[in-house]
Write a protein that holds these residues in place. Structure first.
Motif, mmCIF file in Angstrom:
data_model
loop_
_atom_site.group_PDB
_atom_site.id
_atom_site.type_symbol
_atom_site.label_atom_id
_atom_site.label_comp_id
_atom_site.label_asym_id
_atom_site.label_seq_id
_atom_site.Cartn_x
_atom_site.Cartn_y
_atom_site.Cartn_z
ATOM 1 N N GLN A 205 -16.316 -4.259 95.355
ATOM 2 C CA GLN A 205 -15.964 -5.742 95.487
ATOM 3 C C GLN A 205 -14.864 -6.305 94.896
ATOM 4 N N PRO A 206 -14.011 -6.861 95.262
ATOM 5 C CA PRO A 206 -12.887 -7.662 94.419
ATOM 6 C C PRO A 206 -13.427 -8.239 93.332
ATOM 7 N N LEU A 207 -12.704 -8.362 92.068
ATOM 8 C CA LEU A 207 -13.086 -8.992 90.943
ATOM 9 C C LEU A 207 -13.319 -10.573 91.284
ATOM 10 N N PRO A 208 -14.510 -11.039 91.117
ATOM 11 C CA PRO A 208 -14.545 -12.599 91.599
ATOM 12 C C PRO A 208 -14.064 -13.374 90.518
ATOM 13 N N LEU A 209 -13.119 -14.424 90.574
ATOM 14 C CA LEU A 209 -12.566 -15.044 89.594
ATOM 15 C C LEU A 209 -12.682 -16.615 89.365
ATOM 16 N N ALA A 210 -12.892 -17.148 88.371
ATOM 17 C CA ALA A 210 -12.947 -18.407 88.235
ATOM 18 C C ALA A 210 -11.552 -19.017 87.400
ATOM 19 N N THR A 211 -10.888 -20.014 88.003
ATOM 20 C CA THR A 211 -9.460 -20.252 87.456
ATOM 21 C C THR A 211 -9.264 -21.776 87.759
ATOM 22 N N GLN A 212 -8.060 -22.188 87.145
ATOM 23 C CA GLN A 212 -7.714 -23.524 87.558
ATOM 24 C C GLN A 212 -6.676 -23.687 88.401
ATOM 25 N N GLY A 213 -6.693 -22.575 89.369
ATOM 26 C CA GLY A 213 -5.756 -22.626 90.555
ATOM 27 C C GLY A 213 -4.173 -22.363 90.027
ATOM 28 N N GLU A 214 -3.541 -22.366 91.069
ATOM 29 C CA GLU A 214 -1.940 -21.775 91.067
ATOM 30 C C GLU A 214 -1.046 -22.556 90.265
ATOM 31 N N GLU A 235 -10.350 -15.131 94.064
ATOM 32 C CA GLU A 235 -10.619 -16.311 93.594
ATOM 33 C C GLU A 235 -11.621 -17.234 94.019
ATOM 34 N N ILE A 236 -13.014 -17.050 93.757
ATOM 35 C CA ILE A 236 -13.846 -18.038 94.397
ATOM 36 C C ILE A 236 -14.448 -19.095 93.580
ATOM 37 N N PHE A 237 -13.653 -19.455 92.301
ATOM 38 C CA PHE A 237 -13.904 -20.752 91.907
ATOM 39 C C PHE A 237 -12.651 -21.432 91.332
ATOM 40 N N ALA A 254 -18.627 -15.764 88.152
ATOM 41 C CA ALA A 254 -17.303 -15.499 88.326
ATOM 42 C C ALA A 254 -17.050 -14.878 86.816
ATOM 43 N N VAL A 255 -15.603 -14.116 86.719
ATOM 44 C CA VAL A 255 -15.159 -13.868 85.596
ATOM 45 C C VAL A 255 -13.983 -14.848 85.220
#
Length: 307
Positions: A205-214, A235-237, A254-255
Protein backbone atom coordinates in the motif's frame (compact mmCIF):
# COMPACT_ATOMS: atom_id res chain seq x y z
CA UNK A 1 37.46 50.18 86.97
CA UNK A 2 38.91 48.67 83.82
CA UNK A 3 37.12 45.87 82.05
CA UNK A 4 38.69 43.52 79.61
CA UNK A 5 37.00 40.99 77.38
CA UNK A 6 38.85 37.76 76.97
CA UNK A 7 37.63 35.11 74.52
CA UNK A 8 37.26 31.68 75.87
CA UNK A 9 38.70 28.77 73.95
CA UNK A 10 36.15 27.74 71.30
CA UNK A 11 36.06 24.17 72.52
CA UNK A 12 34.89 25.35 75.94
CA UNK A 13 31.47 26.14 74.40
CA UNK A 14 28.94 23.45 73.50
CA UNK A 15 28.75 22.95 69.73
CA UNK A 16 25.50 22.05 67.95
CA UNK A 17 26.42 19.99 64.84
CA UNK A 18 23.27 21.12 63.01
CA UNK A 19 24.14 24.77 63.53
CA UNK A 20 27.69 24.19 62.32
CA UNK A 21 26.40 22.42 59.23
CA UNK A 22 23.99 25.27 58.53
CA UNK A 23 26.73 27.91 58.91
CA UNK A 24 29.13 26.04 56.64
CA UNK A 25 26.41 25.52 54.04
CA UNK A 26 25.43 29.19 54.22
CA UNK A 27 29.04 30.27 53.74
CA UNK A 28 29.41 28.01 50.71
CA UNK A 29 26.15 29.23 49.15
CA UNK A 30 27.07 32.85 49.87
CA UNK A 31 30.10 32.65 47.62
CA UNK A 32 28.48 30.81 44.72
CA UNK A 33 29.25 32.20 41.27
CA UNK A 34 25.84 33.29 39.97
CA UNK A 35 26.98 32.93 36.36
CA UNK A 36 27.86 29.29 37.07
CA UNK A 37 24.48 28.71 38.70
CA UNK A 38 22.79 30.28 35.66
CA UNK A 39 24.80 27.99 33.39
CA UNK A 40 23.63 25.01 35.45
CA UNK A 41 19.96 26.04 35.24
CA UNK A 42 20.10 26.53 31.47
CA UNK A 43 21.99 23.30 30.86
CA UNK A 44 19.50 21.39 33.00
CA UNK A 45 16.46 22.92 31.29
CA UNK A 46 17.79 22.64 27.74
CA UNK A 47 19.62 19.33 28.33
CA UNK A 48 22.50 20.65 26.27
CA UNK A 49 25.83 22.36 26.99
CA UNK A 50 25.84 23.76 23.46
CA UNK A 51 22.44 25.42 23.67
CA UNK A 52 23.17 26.82 27.13
CA UNK A 53 26.36 28.32 25.73
CA UNK A 54 24.41 29.86 22.84
CA UNK A 55 21.94 31.51 25.21
CA UNK A 56 24.75 32.95 27.34
CA UNK A 57 26.81 33.97 24.31
CA UNK A 58 29.85 31.93 25.29
CA UNK A 59 31.68 28.73 24.35
CA UNK A 60 30.63 25.22 25.34
CA UNK A 61 34.01 24.69 27.00
CA UNK A 62 33.38 27.73 29.24
CA UNK A 63 30.05 26.26 30.34
CA UNK A 64 31.68 22.91 31.14
CA UNK A 65 34.38 24.64 33.20
CA UNK A 66 31.85 26.70 35.17
CA UNK A 67 29.78 23.63 35.98
CA UNK A 68 32.83 21.62 37.01
CA UNK A 69 33.86 24.39 39.43
CA UNK A 70 30.31 24.64 40.79
CA UNK A 71 30.16 20.89 41.41
CA UNK A 72 33.54 21.02 43.13
CA UNK A 73 32.43 23.88 45.35
CA UNK A 74 29.20 22.15 46.34
CA UNK A 75 30.82 18.75 46.62
CA UNK A 76 27.96 17.31 44.57
CA UNK A 77 27.58 15.93 41.07
CA UNK A 78 24.74 17.94 39.57
CA UNK A 79 24.62 16.56 36.03
CA UNK A 80 25.02 13.13 34.50
CA UNK A 81 26.89 13.43 31.22
CA UNK A 82 26.89 10.89 28.38
CA UNK A 83 28.07 11.31 24.78
CA UNK A 84 24.45 11.75 23.65
CA UNK A 85 22.65 13.43 26.51
CA UNK A 86 22.83 15.58 29.62
CA UNK A 87 20.44 14.97 32.50
CA UNK A 88 20.08 15.94 36.14
CA UNK A 89 21.47 13.76 38.88
CA UNK A 90 19.35 13.25 42.00
CA UNK A 91 21.37 15.97 43.75
CA UNK A 92 21.07 18.25 40.72
CA UNK A 93 17.30 17.85 40.80
CA UNK A 94 17.27 18.75 44.50
CA UNK A 95 19.38 21.88 43.77
CA UNK A 96 17.45 23.05 40.69
CA UNK A 97 14.59 24.98 42.33
CA UNK A 98 16.93 26.85 44.66
CA UNK A 99 19.25 27.59 41.73
CA UNK A 100 16.35 28.99 39.69
CA UNK A 101 15.35 31.21 42.61
CA UNK A 102 18.91 32.47 43.03
CA UNK A 103 19.24 33.31 39.33
CA UNK A 104 15.83 34.99 39.19
CA UNK A 105 16.60 37.10 42.27
CA UNK A 106 19.99 38.11 40.87
CA UNK A 107 18.50 39.07 37.51
CA UNK A 108 15.76 41.11 39.14
CA UNK A 109 18.35 42.95 41.21
CA UNK A 110 20.55 43.57 38.18
CA UNK A 111 17.58 44.98 36.26
CA UNK A 112 16.27 47.12 39.13
CA UNK A 113 16.87 50.37 37.27
CA UNK A 114 15.81 49.08 33.86
CA UNK A 115 12.08 49.32 34.45
CA UNK A 116 11.08 50.92 31.19
CA UNK A 117 8.40 48.61 29.77
CA UNK A 118 8.89 47.33 26.25
CA UNK A 119 6.33 45.56 24.08
CA UNK A 120 7.72 43.17 21.47
CA UNK A 121 5.39 41.41 19.01
CA UNK A 122 6.91 38.41 17.24
CA UNK A 123 5.50 35.98 14.71
CA UNK A 124 6.74 32.35 14.76
CA UNK A 125 6.07 29.55 12.31
CA UNK A 126 4.00 26.76 13.84
CA UNK A 127 6.31 24.26 12.12
CA UNK A 128 9.16 24.93 14.55
CA UNK A 129 7.47 25.47 17.93
CA UNK A 130 8.89 22.73 20.15
CA UNK A 131 9.21 21.41 23.67
CA UNK A 132 12.14 23.66 24.67
CA UNK A 133 10.03 26.81 24.27
CA UNK A 134 8.86 27.10 27.93
CA UNK A 135 12.42 26.99 29.30
CA UNK A 136 13.65 29.65 26.89
CA UNK A 137 10.65 31.91 27.47
CA UNK A 138 11.32 31.62 31.21
CA UNK A 139 14.93 32.63 30.60
CA UNK A 140 13.78 35.58 28.51
CA UNK A 141 11.43 36.72 31.29
CA UNK A 142 14.24 36.54 33.83
CA UNK A 143 16.64 38.30 31.47
CA UNK A 144 14.29 41.24 30.90
CA UNK A 145 11.34 41.31 33.34
CA UNK A 146 9.97 44.54 31.86
CA UNK A 147 9.72 43.04 28.37
CA UNK A 148 6.16 42.24 27.33
CA UNK A 149 6.49 39.57 24.67
CA UNK A 150 3.54 38.87 22.41
CA UNK A 151 3.67 35.91 20.02
CA UNK A 152 1.67 35.11 16.91
CA UNK A 153 2.00 31.46 15.82
CA UNK A 154 0.88 30.80 12.25
CA UNK A 155 2.05 29.78 8.78
CA UNK A 156 4.81 31.54 6.86
CA UNK A 157 2.48 33.27 4.40
CA UNK A 158 0.24 34.72 7.12
CA UNK A 159 3.20 35.85 9.23
CA UNK A 160 4.95 37.55 6.32
CA UNK A 161 1.77 39.44 5.50
CA UNK A 162 1.50 40.48 9.15
CA UNK A 163 5.16 41.61 9.07
CA UNK A 164 4.60 43.69 5.95
CA UNK A 165 1.54 45.29 7.56
CA UNK A 166 3.71 45.97 10.65
CA UNK A 167 1.38 43.96 12.87
CA UNK A 168 4.45 42.08 14.12
CA UNK A 169 7.93 43.55 14.60
CA UNK A 170 9.79 40.36 13.75
CA UNK A 171 8.98 37.05 12.07
CA UNK A 172 10.74 33.71 12.42
CA UNK A 173 9.61 31.63 9.46
CA UNK A 174 10.66 29.03 6.94
CA UNK A 175 12.15 30.67 3.85
CA UNK A 176 9.24 32.13 1.84
CA UNK A 177 8.72 30.89 -1.71
CA UNK A 178 9.49 34.32 -3.17
CA UNK A 179 13.05 34.15 -1.68
CA UNK A 180 12.87 37.51 0.04
CA UNK A 181 16.34 38.96 0.63
CA UNK A 182 15.89 41.11 3.73
CA UNK A 183 15.70 38.21 6.18
CA UNK A 184 18.76 36.52 7.68
CA UNK A 185 19.18 32.79 8.20
CA UNK A 186 18.74 32.04 11.90
CA UNK A 187 19.30 28.28 11.60
CA UNK A 188 18.64 25.27 9.42
CA UNK A 189 15.72 23.05 10.47
CA UNK A 190 15.71 19.33 9.74
CA UNK A 191 12.53 17.27 9.31
CA UNK A 192 11.91 13.54 9.71
CA UNK A 193 9.24 10.91 9.17
CA UNK A 194 7.21 10.42 12.38
CA UNK A 195 4.57 7.81 13.18
CA UNK A 196 3.04 6.14 16.22
CA UNK A 197 5.44 3.78 17.97
CA UNK A 198 3.28 0.75 17.08
CA UNK A 199 2.50 1.87 13.51
CA UNK A 200 3.20 -0.67 10.76
CA UNK A 201 2.95 -0.15 7.00
CA UNK A 202 0.30 -2.01 5.07
CA UNK A 203 1.78 -4.47 2.63
CA UNK A 204 1.88 -3.19 -0.96
CA UNK A 205 0.00 0.00 0.00
CA UNK A 206 1.23 3.54 -0.63
CA UNK A 207 2.66 5.41 2.35
CA UNK A 208 -0.23 7.24 4.11
CA UNK A 209 0.74 10.85 4.76
CA UNK A 210 -0.48 13.54 7.12
CA UNK A 211 0.53 17.00 5.85
CA UNK A 212 -0.50 20.63 5.72
CA UNK A 213 -1.37 20.48 2.05
CA UNK A 214 0.21 21.78 -1.13
CA UNK A 215 0.95 25.24 0.27
CA UNK A 216 3.43 23.77 2.78
CA UNK A 217 7.13 23.81 1.85
CA UNK A 218 7.91 20.85 4.10
CA UNK A 219 5.15 18.75 2.57
CA UNK A 220 6.35 19.54 -0.95
CA UNK A 221 9.98 18.73 -0.11
CA UNK A 222 8.89 15.45 1.51
CA UNK A 223 6.76 14.19 -1.38
CA UNK A 224 9.43 15.17 -3.93
CA UNK A 225 11.90 13.06 -1.96
CA UNK A 226 9.46 10.13 -2.02
CA UNK A 227 8.89 10.55 -5.76
CA UNK A 228 12.62 10.56 -6.47
CA UNK A 229 13.01 7.40 -4.39
CA UNK A 230 10.14 5.70 -6.27
CA UNK A 231 8.03 5.31 -3.12
CA UNK A 232 4.27 5.57 -3.56
CA UNK A 233 2.34 7.83 -1.19
CA UNK A 234 -1.23 8.85 -0.47
CA UNK A 235 -2.13 12.09 1.30
CA UNK A 236 -4.94 10.92 3.58
CA UNK A 237 -4.90 13.70 6.19
CA UNK A 238 -4.54 17.44 5.63
CA UNK A 239 -4.56 19.83 8.57
CA UNK A 240 -3.20 23.20 9.64
CA UNK A 241 -0.36 23.30 12.13
CA UNK A 242 2.30 20.89 13.28
CA UNK A 243 0.22 19.97 16.34
CA UNK A 244 -2.72 18.85 14.19
CA UNK A 245 -0.55 16.90 11.76
CA UNK A 246 1.34 15.40 14.69
CA UNK A 247 -1.94 14.27 16.27
CA UNK A 248 -2.74 12.26 13.13
CA UNK A 249 0.66 10.58 13.37
CA UNK A 250 0.28 9.90 17.11
CA UNK A 251 -3.10 8.26 16.49
CA UNK A 252 -1.53 5.77 14.08
CA UNK A 253 -3.49 7.27 11.22
CA UNK A 254 -0.60 8.32 9.00
CA UNK A 255 3.08 9.23 8.75
CA UNK A 256 3.93 12.93 9.15
CA UNK A 257 7.01 14.95 8.11
CA UNK A 258 7.82 16.93 11.26
CA UNK A 259 10.65 18.69 13.04
CA UNK A 260 11.91 16.55 15.89
CA UNK A 261 11.02 19.10 18.56
CA UNK A 262 7.41 19.35 17.33
CA UNK A 263 6.72 15.60 17.14
CA UNK A 264 4.32 14.25 19.82
CA UNK A 265 5.93 12.34 22.68
CA UNK A 266 4.44 8.98 21.68
CA UNK A 267 5.74 9.07 18.09
CA UNK A 268 9.06 7.86 16.69
CA UNK A 269 11.18 8.57 13.64
CA UNK A 270 10.55 5.62 11.32
CA UNK A 271 12.64 6.91 8.41
CA UNK A 272 15.59 4.54 8.78
CA UNK A 273 13.39 1.54 9.62
CA UNK A 274 11.38 1.95 6.41
CA UNK A 275 14.35 3.25 4.41
CA UNK A 276 12.55 6.44 3.59
CA UNK A 277 14.52 9.20 1.88
CA UNK A 278 15.89 12.14 3.86
CA UNK A 279 13.74 15.25 3.80
CA UNK A 280 15.81 18.27 2.75
CA UNK A 281 16.46 20.71 5.60
CA UNK A 282 14.77 24.10 5.44
CA UNK A 283 16.29 27.49 6.24
CA UNK A 284 14.53 29.39 9.01
CA UNK A 285 14.80 33.14 8.45
CA UNK A 286 14.44 35.99 10.92
CA UNK A 287 12.84 39.12 9.53
CA UNK A 288 13.35 42.17 11.72
CA UNK A 289 14.29 45.81 11.39
CA UNK A 290 14.92 46.19 15.14
CA UNK A 291 18.42 47.49 15.91
CA UNK A 292 18.43 48.29 19.64
CA UNK A 293 20.45 45.98 21.90
CA UNK A 294 17.47 45.07 24.07
CA UNK A 295 15.42 43.80 21.13
CA UNK A 296 18.40 42.00 19.58
CA UNK A 297 19.07 40.15 22.85
CA UNK A 298 15.43 39.11 23.12
CA UNK A 299 15.33 37.86 19.53
CA UNK A 300 18.61 35.97 19.96
CA UNK A 301 17.24 34.08 22.95
CA UNK A 302 13.93 33.50 21.16
CA UNK A 303 15.65 32.01 18.11
CA UNK A 304 17.43 29.52 20.35
CA UNK A 305 14.07 28.28 21.64
CA UNK A 306 13.23 26.82 18.26
CA UNK A 307 16.50 25.25 17.19
Amino acid sequence: MRLSLVSRHPFEYPVDPDICHFILKWMAMKSLDVSAVKAFVLTAELQSFTRAADVLGTAQSAISLKLARLETQLGRRLLERTPRSVRLSAEGLAFLDAARELVATHDRAAKSFETQPRRLVVGVSHLIVGSALPALLRQMRHHDPALQLEMRVAGTRDLMQAYERREVEASLVLRPDDRRKQGRVAFSQSFHWFAAADWKPQREQPLPLATQGESCRVRNAAVRALDRAGIGWNEIFVGKGAAVVGAAAAAGFAVAPLARQTAPANTIDIGSRLRLPAIPAQDVLLYSALNDARSRDALRILCLAFQ
